[in-house]
Scaffold this active site. Structure first.
Site, PDB file in Angstrom:
ATOM      1  N   HIS A 214       0.917  -1.338   0.137  1.00 46.78           N
ATOM      2  CA  HIS A 214       0.003  -0.603  -0.013  1.00 46.78           C
ATOM      3  C   HIS A 214       0.893   1.361  -0.339  1.00 46.78           C
ATOM      4  O   HIS A 214       0.276   2.395  -0.397  1.00 46.78           O
ATOM      5  CB  HIS A 214      -1.119  -0.625   1.227  1.00 46.78           C
ATOM      6  CG  HIS A 214       0.070   0.171   2.652  1.00 46.78           C
ATOM      7  ND1 HIS A 214       0.540  -0.483   2.912  1.00 46.78           N
ATOM      8  CD2 HIS A 214      -0.495   1.771   3.076  1.00 46.78           C
ATOM      9  CE1 HIS A 214       1.157   0.046   4.473  1.00 46.78           C
ATOM     10  NE2 HIS A 214       0.446   1.030   4.589  1.00 46.78           N
TER      11      HIS A 214
HETATM   12  C1  UD1 Z   1      -2.157   5.595   5.865  1.00 45.31           C
HETATM   13  C2  UD1 Z   1      -1.202   6.194   6.060  1.00 45.31           C
HETATM   14  C3  UD1 Z   1       0.125   5.409   6.217  1.00 45.31           C
HETATM   15  C4  UD1 Z   1      -0.362   3.802   6.418  1.00 45.31           C
HETATM   16  C5  UD1 Z   1      -1.399   2.995   5.876  1.00 45.31           C
HETATM   17  C6  UD1 Z   1      -1.747   2.744   6.932  1.00 45.31           C
HETATM   18  C7  UD1 Z   1      -0.916   8.873   5.746  1.00 45.31           C
HETATM   19  C8  UD1 Z   1       0.148  10.022   4.994  1.00 45.31           C
HETATM   20  N1  UD1 Z   1      -0.640   7.322   5.599  1.00 45.31           N
HETATM   21  O1  UD1 Z   1      -1.762   5.814   4.347  1.00 45.31           O
HETATM   22  O2  UD1 Z   1       1.634   5.836   6.841  1.00 45.31           O
HETATM   23  O3  UD1 Z   1       1.296   2.798   6.296  1.00 45.31           O
HETATM   24  O4  UD1 Z   1      -2.322   4.798   6.546  1.00 45.31           O
HETATM   25  O5  UD1 Z   1      -3.193   1.542   6.052  1.00 45.31           O
HETATM   26  O6  UD1 Z   1      -1.314   9.043   6.928  1.00 45.31           O
HETATM   27  N2  UD1 Z   1      -9.300   4.705   1.090  1.00 45.31           N
HETATM   28  C9  UD1 Z   1     -10.549   3.755   0.865  1.00 45.31           C
HETATM   29  N3  UD1 Z   1     -11.083   3.752   2.412  1.00 45.31           N
HETATM   30  C10 UD1 Z   1     -10.335   3.971   3.558  1.00 45.31           C
HETATM   31  C11 UD1 Z   1      -9.108   4.556   3.666  1.00 45.31           C
HETATM   32  C12 UD1 Z   1      -9.252   5.099   2.616  1.00 45.31           C
HETATM   33  O7  UD1 Z   1     -10.831   3.290  -0.023  1.00 45.31           O
HETATM   34  O8  UD1 Z   1     -11.259   3.428   4.427  1.00 45.31           O
HETATM   35  C13 UD1 Z   1      -8.228   4.714   0.050  1.00 45.31           C
HETATM   36  C14 UD1 Z   1      -8.479   6.359  -1.077  1.00 45.31           C
HETATM   37  O9  UD1 Z   1      -8.757   5.849  -1.860  1.00 45.31           O
HETATM   38  C15 UD1 Z   1      -7.445   6.757  -0.156  1.00 45.31           C
HETATM   39  C16 UD1 Z   1      -6.211   5.941   0.082  1.00 45.31           C
HETATM   40  O10 UD1 Z   1      -7.011   4.569   0.010  1.00 45.31           O
HETATM   41  O11 UD1 Z   1      -6.772   8.239  -0.492  1.00 45.31           O
HETATM   42  C17 UD1 Z   1      -5.479   5.862   0.487  1.00 45.31           C
HETATM   43  O12 UD1 Z   1      -5.739   5.990   1.655  1.00 45.31           O
HETATM   44  P1  UD1 Z   1      -4.675   7.580   3.013  1.00 45.31           P
HETATM   45  O13 UD1 Z   1      -5.554   7.381   4.563  1.00 45.31           O
HETATM   46  O14 UD1 Z   1      -5.002   8.672   2.507  1.00 45.31           O
HETATM   47  O15 UD1 Z   1      -3.761   6.738   2.855  1.00 45.31           O
HETATM   48  P2  UD1 Z   1      -3.192   5.173   2.888  1.00 45.31           P
HETATM   49  O16 UD1 Z   1      -2.558   4.389   2.098  1.00 45.31           O
HETATM   50  O17 UD1 Z   1      -4.355   4.405   3.694  1.00 45.31           O
HETATM   51  N1  UDP Z   2      -3.581  -5.914   9.047  1.00 40.82           N
HETATM   52  C1  UDP Z   2      -5.070  -6.103   8.881  1.00 40.82           C
HETATM   53  N2  UDP Z   2      -5.525  -6.164   7.817  1.00 40.82           N
HETATM   54  C2  UDP Z   2      -5.008  -6.433   6.575  1.00 40.82           C
HETATM   55  C3  UDP Z   2      -3.650  -6.155   6.629  1.00 40.82           C
HETATM   56  C4  UDP Z   2      -3.059  -6.016   7.749  1.00 40.82           C
HETATM   57  O1  UDP Z   2      -5.825  -6.376   9.806  1.00 40.82           O
HETATM   58  O2  UDP Z   2      -5.765  -7.062   5.325  1.00 40.82           O
HETATM   59  C5  UDP Z   2      -3.335  -5.203  10.540  1.00 40.82           C
HETATM   60  C6  UDP Z   2      -1.482  -5.322  10.048  1.00 40.82           C
HETATM   61  O3  UDP Z   2      -1.727  -6.978  10.161  1.00 40.82           O
HETATM   62  C7  UDP Z   2      -0.764  -4.561  11.008  1.00 40.82           C
HETATM   63  C8  UDP Z   2      -2.030  -3.048  10.584  1.00 40.82           C
HETATM   64  O4  UDP Z   2      -2.708  -4.004  10.107  1.00 40.82           O
HETATM   65  O5  UDP Z   2      -0.477  -4.769  12.579  1.00 40.82           O
HETATM   66  C9  UDP Z   2      -0.607  -2.570   9.584  1.00 40.82           C
HETATM   67  O6  UDP Z   2      -0.904  -1.896   9.001  1.00 40.82           O
HETATM   68  P1  UDP Z   2      -0.982  -1.487   7.459  1.00 40.82           P
HETATM   69  O7  UDP Z   2      -0.150  -2.145   6.372  1.00 40.82           O
HETATM   70  O8  UDP Z   2      -1.986  -0.408   6.751  1.00 40.82           O
HETATM   71  O9  UDP Z   2       0.533  -0.035   7.815  1.00 40.82           O
HETATM   72  P2  UDP Z   2       1.377   0.059   8.318  1.00 40.82           P
HETATM   73  O10 UDP Z   2       1.609  -0.234   9.344  1.00 40.82           O
HETATM   74  O11 UDP Z   2       2.252  -0.211   7.302  1.00 40.82           O
HETATM   75  O12 UDP Z   2       1.701   1.805   8.874  1.00 40.82           O
END
Ligand code: UD1
Ligand code: UDP
Length: 358
Positions: free
Chosen positions: A203
């Protein structure tokens, strides 16, 4: 005493679950949960509250998805209003997302003491939004909880040693506690037809924002010697239609925490760009291949348990073949990080609160 926490993204629900559970041992502390709404899909948010028994958020600020500036700005405005209304004694923030920096900045501007859980992590890559968020958060918080001794050293080097405390990693607490709750009910249906597999997640913008790099990763997943199970973050799901891949790759919707622990436990190895999953692989003694250019979790690199390979096919193929592993070290605490964090907050001298600059 009143403690508020700001959460918003999937990994923060898992981290806050540990603190929220610990707070139940302190009846004189009231808890205010502020969910920014950064993650909002059922399987990116609600499922964690249900599975991990986190109390319903007292506030959902429904910020949703937007550009970094807009999303962080909306959070700041809405968190500030809640903090003014609630006047908590402490605000706790977690990790390195936009919700983290918005929470700590709102608190700092209102002179509300704030504690940062998972402080002192650095990738030294300022193109990562997370790197900016964690540097800013560490430097404006009042109390910093470092998950590892390496993180303590980094905080010390940045002049933050006096407000840093080694707590251990709340994600280690979480996996110890919740893996005991995992049972056959958490076995995802895909495992009816597959028994030996690699578990993958993708992601990070460094992989998703470059179509060729993302295609390279999917090419590798298509060709590996075992099937790949990929519960896919919505950011990446939105791009999948433009990617080619073979039926060696099994894409799922994001799964709950208990299901991912089940998948991890039964996997052969992990391929990921997730910060949390790299550590969880280490906790569960699963070799990890990290599809990034750096890692903040350098402890996991010892003994061949984790390799940094970017999206380089040759390196991935080489490292996935590694079969020799060194001893695992317990760098992430003793599974009681949550307890230590609450105790340290309670013991923090009232005269220091909000006055760490003086
Ligand atoms: C965010 C965090 C990242 C973390 C990740 C965990 C920041 C800058 N990034 O990244 O550090 O690793 O969360 O998962 O805060 N979207 C949906 N549904 C949701 C959430 C997101 O469709 O419930 C889609 C949207 O298109 C959105 C994109 O995912 O634009 C990115 O979501 P966003 O929360 O901006 O960043 P993450 O990539 O999730
Ligand atoms: N995770 C989850 N379901 C998924 C993928 C990840 O519960 O389908 C959990 C994972 O085990 C970890 C956390 O989400 O505990 C990590 O989140 P993510 O990878 O989104 O963010 P990051 O740690 O890179 O910020």
């Amino acid at each position: 005493m009143k403690i508020a926490h700001v959460i918003g993204a999937r990994p923060q629900f898992i981290k806050a679950a540990t603190i929220s559970r610990e707070l139940k041992n302190y009846p004189h502390i009231s808890e205010v949960l502020i969910h920014t709404g950064q993650h909002y899909d059922t399987n990116m948010s609600d499922i964690f509250f249900k599975q991990l028994h986190i109390p319903e958020p007292h506030y959902n600020l429904e910020v949703g998805s937007a550009s970094h500036g807009k999303q962080t700005g909306l959070m700041l405005e809405r968190i500030e209003k809640v903090l003014i209304d609630e006047q908590p004694d402490w605000l706790i923030t977690y990790g390195d997302t936009n919700s983290t920096v918005a929470g700590s900045l709102a608190a700092a501007k209102l002179h509300i003491p704030s504690a940062h859980v998972e402080a002192g992590l650095r990738s030294y890559n300022r193109k990562m939004p997370e790197e900016i968020n964690r540097i800013a958060t560490d430097h404006i918080s009042d109390l910093l909880f470092a998950p590892t001794q390496n993180a303590m050293k980094i905080l010390d080097k940045e002049g933050l040693g006096t407000i840093a405390r080694f707590s251990g990693d709340v994600m280690y607490d979480s996996i110890l506690f919740y893996s005991a709750l995992v049972n056959e009910a958490h076995r995802p249906p895909i495992l009816r037809k597959i028994s030996k597999y690699y578990l993958a997640t993708i992601h990070r913008p460094e992989n998703t924002d470059n179509p060729q790099r993302l295609q390279n990763i999917f090419n590798v997943f298509s060709e590996l010697d075992l099937p790949v199970i990929l519960p896919l973050h919505p950011r990446t799901q939105k791009l999948v239609n433009s990617i080619k891949y073979s039926d060696n790759l099994h894409i799922l919707d994001p799964v709950g925490y208990l299901e991912i622990i089940y998948l991890l436990k039964h996997s052969t190895k992990v391929l990921t760009d997730s910060g949390g999953l790299q550590k969880e692989a280490y906790f569960m003694k699963k070799p990890c291949i990290t599809l990034r250019d750096q890692t903040e979790w350098i402890e996991t690199l010892d003994g061949n348990w984790n390799f940094i390979v970017a999206a380089n096919k040759q390196k991935i193929m080489e490292k996935i073949g590694v079969t020799e592993f060194g001893p695992l070290h317990n760098a992430f605490g003793d599974g009681h990080a949550g307890r230590r964090i609450i105790q340290d907050i309670l013991n923090y001298p009232a005269t220091n609160r909000g006055e760490s600059e003086s």
